[in-house]
Motif scaffolding. Structure first.
Motif, PDB file in Angstrom:
ATOM      1  N   GLY A  74       8.048  28.390 -39.570  1.00  0.00           N
ATOM      2  CA  GLY A  74       8.219  29.785 -40.093  1.00  0.00           C
ATOM      3  C   GLY A  74       8.121  29.749 -41.480  1.00  0.00           C
ATOM      4  O   GLY A  74       8.183  30.907 -42.337  1.00  0.00           O
ATOM      5  N   GLY A  79       1.716  30.288 -38.106  1.00  0.00           N
ATOM      6  CA  GLY A  79       2.249  29.611 -37.148  1.00  0.00           C
ATOM      7  C   GLY A  79       1.449  28.148 -37.151  1.00  0.00           C
ATOM      8  O   GLY A  79       0.982  27.744 -38.634  1.00  0.00           O
ATOM      9  N   LYS A 267       0.247  40.429 -32.341  1.00  0.00           N
ATOM     10  CA  LYS A 267       1.009  38.964 -32.813  1.00  0.00           C
ATOM     11  C   LYS A 267       2.428  39.292 -33.555  1.00  0.00           C
ATOM     12  O   LYS A 267       3.296  38.620 -33.324  1.00  0.00           O
ATOM     13  CB  LYS A 267      -0.109  38.347 -33.799  1.00  0.00           C
ATOM     14  CG  LYS A 267       0.439  37.034 -34.019  1.00  0.00           C
ATOM     15  CD  LYS A 267      -0.664  36.304 -34.982  1.00  0.00           C
ATOM     16  CE  LYS A 267      -0.516  34.973 -35.245  1.00  0.00           C
ATOM     17  NZ  LYS A 267       0.780  34.697 -35.989  1.00  0.00           N
ATOM     18  N   ASP A 271       5.337  36.810 -32.417  1.00  0.00           N
ATOM     19  CA  ASP A 271       5.880  35.967 -33.389  1.00  0.00           C
ATOM     20  C   ASP A 271       7.501  35.593 -33.266  1.00  0.00           C
ATOM     21  O   ASP A 271       7.754  34.517 -33.035  1.00  0.00           O
ATOM     22  CB  ASP A 271       5.547  36.392 -34.630  1.00  0.00           C
ATOM     23  CG  ASP A 271       4.020  35.907 -34.919  1.00  0.00           C
ATOM     24  OD1 ASP A 271       3.248  35.208 -34.201  1.00  0.00           O
ATOM     25  OD2 ASP A 271       3.478  36.207 -36.166  1.00  0.00           O
ATOM     26  N   ARG A 274       7.804  33.592 -30.143  1.00  0.00           N
ATOM     27  CA  ARG A 274       7.393  32.448 -30.137  1.00  0.00           C
ATOM     28  C   ARG A 274       8.505  31.372 -30.910  1.00  0.00           C
ATOM     29  O   ARG A 274       8.581  30.286 -30.524  1.00  0.00           O
ATOM     30  CB  ARG A 274       6.144  32.358 -30.955  1.00  0.00           C
ATOM     31  CG  ARG A 274       5.269  31.069 -30.867  1.00  0.00           C
ATOM     32  CD  ARG A 274       4.189  31.048 -31.697  1.00  0.00           C
ATOM     33  NE  ARG A 274       3.048  31.840 -31.341  1.00  0.00           N
ATOM     34  CZ  ARG A 274       2.005  31.537 -30.488  1.00  0.00           C
ATOM     35  NH1 ARG A 274       2.007  30.253 -29.910  1.00  0.00           N
ATOM     36  NH2 ARG A 274       1.455  32.536 -30.305  1.00  0.00           N
TER      37      ARG A 274
END
Length: 435
Positions: A74, A79, A267, A271, A274
């Protein structure tokens, strides 16, 4: 296109552009499942993606390795630019995620080792101490238990509302949740839905939930477990949900030979999940991802066949003297539920609740007499399955709560498979004789 960590300057290894339209015509998901996200050129011309059994990936240079880790951790938005380590990403999982996003019209998708892993990591990514989760009911017992028992240990509370609630009722629940969050010093961190609910098939008005969340100006995602109808019979993102959740074990896997889960959405919502998945693990393994890609090629065919079978079987069951009722979306009696179905659903599905005249003893005699249908939990497989939620999947739910949610002792959950419909009717006929 999934990145296989190749040299983009090599003419031999440059991936082909993804084809999603022909002469302006958008290709259907069933067509895209045959090759979307994968170029055979990247894998020695192999028609199907190989199974990439590797824990780690070699970097072209030290600078590439640094750039990839800046993305993974991050420190740089966007990504990873390539493949790093199989706890983070890998070719089979990335291709699978590309294809899952197609079905729901999502920007991004993430795969997990089970549906409950997907749900737990999702909630943990958004819930902080003293926050409040708003959720519909009924939920799958493990989902409800995670909120009520596990997250509760960290100061996260919840407010729930019944599936089928009106806009006014949802507004009242949102207002209550906001007041509870203010009192605790937290926020409303997520609205979590399950529609149809397990095992009653009760529908939630996603559009009403969206309107209520917007009116309250909540800055939190609306997530929905779409396992019972997805990906073919309902697209919740079209009705205003932000995140769609699946147990891929069910219809997507469809052969009762794997366990996996996924979430999909914009997204910006994916995120944070993820990042937590990168830390905790829980990504599905490459072999399971490969099997799911295989299954996605036939998911429309299997679901259509199962849905047609369910309509025939329920037509028979609805007229049987030992049947008290059916929780089947093709035979809704409640006007409110029918309105939600008409606006949200593209099909009635193949999983339903069968209410027998009697109680647990009658249900057990019925289940023990089945010859074709298998007595097993789960759903969405090629074979017909039947189970007794009150004593099996929802046994951990308090008895009073089960009654409140309509999970009665005379309820049998049935998932119709792709066998011959007349054979299934014959099986149910002889099993009902034993009741």
């Amino acid at each position: 296109m999934s990145d296989h960590d190749i040299d983009p300057t090599s003419p031999r290894m440059a991936p082909k552009p993804e084809v999603t339209k022909i002469d302006g015509r958008e290709l259907k998901p069933s067509t895209l499942m045959m090759g979307y996200g994968y170029d055979p050129v990247l894998s020695e011309g192999s028609l199907k993606p190989p199974i990439f059994l590797t824990s780690t990936f070699a970097f072209p240079s030290a600078a590439d390795g640094k750039r990839h880790f800046e993305g993974i951790t991050g420190k740089r938005p966007g990504g990873a630019d390539g493949l790093v380590y199989s706890r983070f990403n890998a070719p089979n999982q990335e291709i699978l995620e590309d294809r899952l996003s197609v079905w729901d019209g999502a920007e991004d998708a993430l795969s997990f080792s089970s549906g409950m892993t997907a749900i737990c990591v999702l909630m943990l990514a958004y819930a902080s101490q003293n926050d409040v989760i708003v959720h519909s009911g009924p939920l799958y017992a493990a989902s409800e238990g995670f909120v009520a028992k596990v997250l509760a240990k960290f100061g996260v509370t919840y407010v729930d509302f019944p599936a089928g609630a009106t806009r006014e009722e949802i507004d009242a629940v949102i207002e209550k949740a906001q007041a509870q969050a203010d009192e605790q010093g937290g926020k409303v961190c997520m609205v979590y839905l399950e529609s149809p609910g397990n095992p009653t098939n009760a529908l939630v008005d996603i559009e009403a939930v969206r309107a209520s969340v917007d009116a309250a100006q909540l800055d939190c995602p609306i997530a929905i477990d779409n396992t019972f109808l997805g990906p073919l019979w309902q697209r919740p993102l079209d009705q205003g949900a932000d995140i769609v959740v699946y147990s891929l074990t069910k219809y997507v896997g469809g052969h009762s030979d794997l366990v996996a889960g996924s979430i999909a959405g914009a997204k910006k919502w994916m995120d944070p999940v993820r990042m937590l998945r990168n830390t905790m693990g829980g990504i599905c393994d490459p072999n399971t991802a490969w099997m799911l890609m295989r299954s996605l090629e036939t998911v429309e065919l299997r679901m259509n066949r199962a849905g047609e079978n369910a309509a025939k079987v329920c037509d028979f069951l609805a007229r049987h003297p030992k049947v008290e009722g059916l929780g089947y979306l093709g035979m809704i009696k409640d006007a409110r539920q029918q309105d939600i179905y008409d606006r949200h659903c593209k099909g009635a599905g193949s999983t339903f609740s069968l209410l027998l005249k009697g109680g647990e003893a009658e249900c057990f005699r019925f289940l023990d007499s089945l010859k074709i249908a298998k007595l097993a939990v789960s759903l969405g497989g090629t074979e017909t399955l039947a189970s007794h939620p009150a004593s099996m999947t929802h046994l951990s739910v308090a008895e009073g709560r089960r009654a409140e949610l309509g999970i009665s002792d005379n309820l049998v959950r049935i998932s119709i498979g792709i066998e011959d419909a007349d054979d299934l009717i014959a099986d149910f006929t002889q099993a009902l004789e034993a009741v």
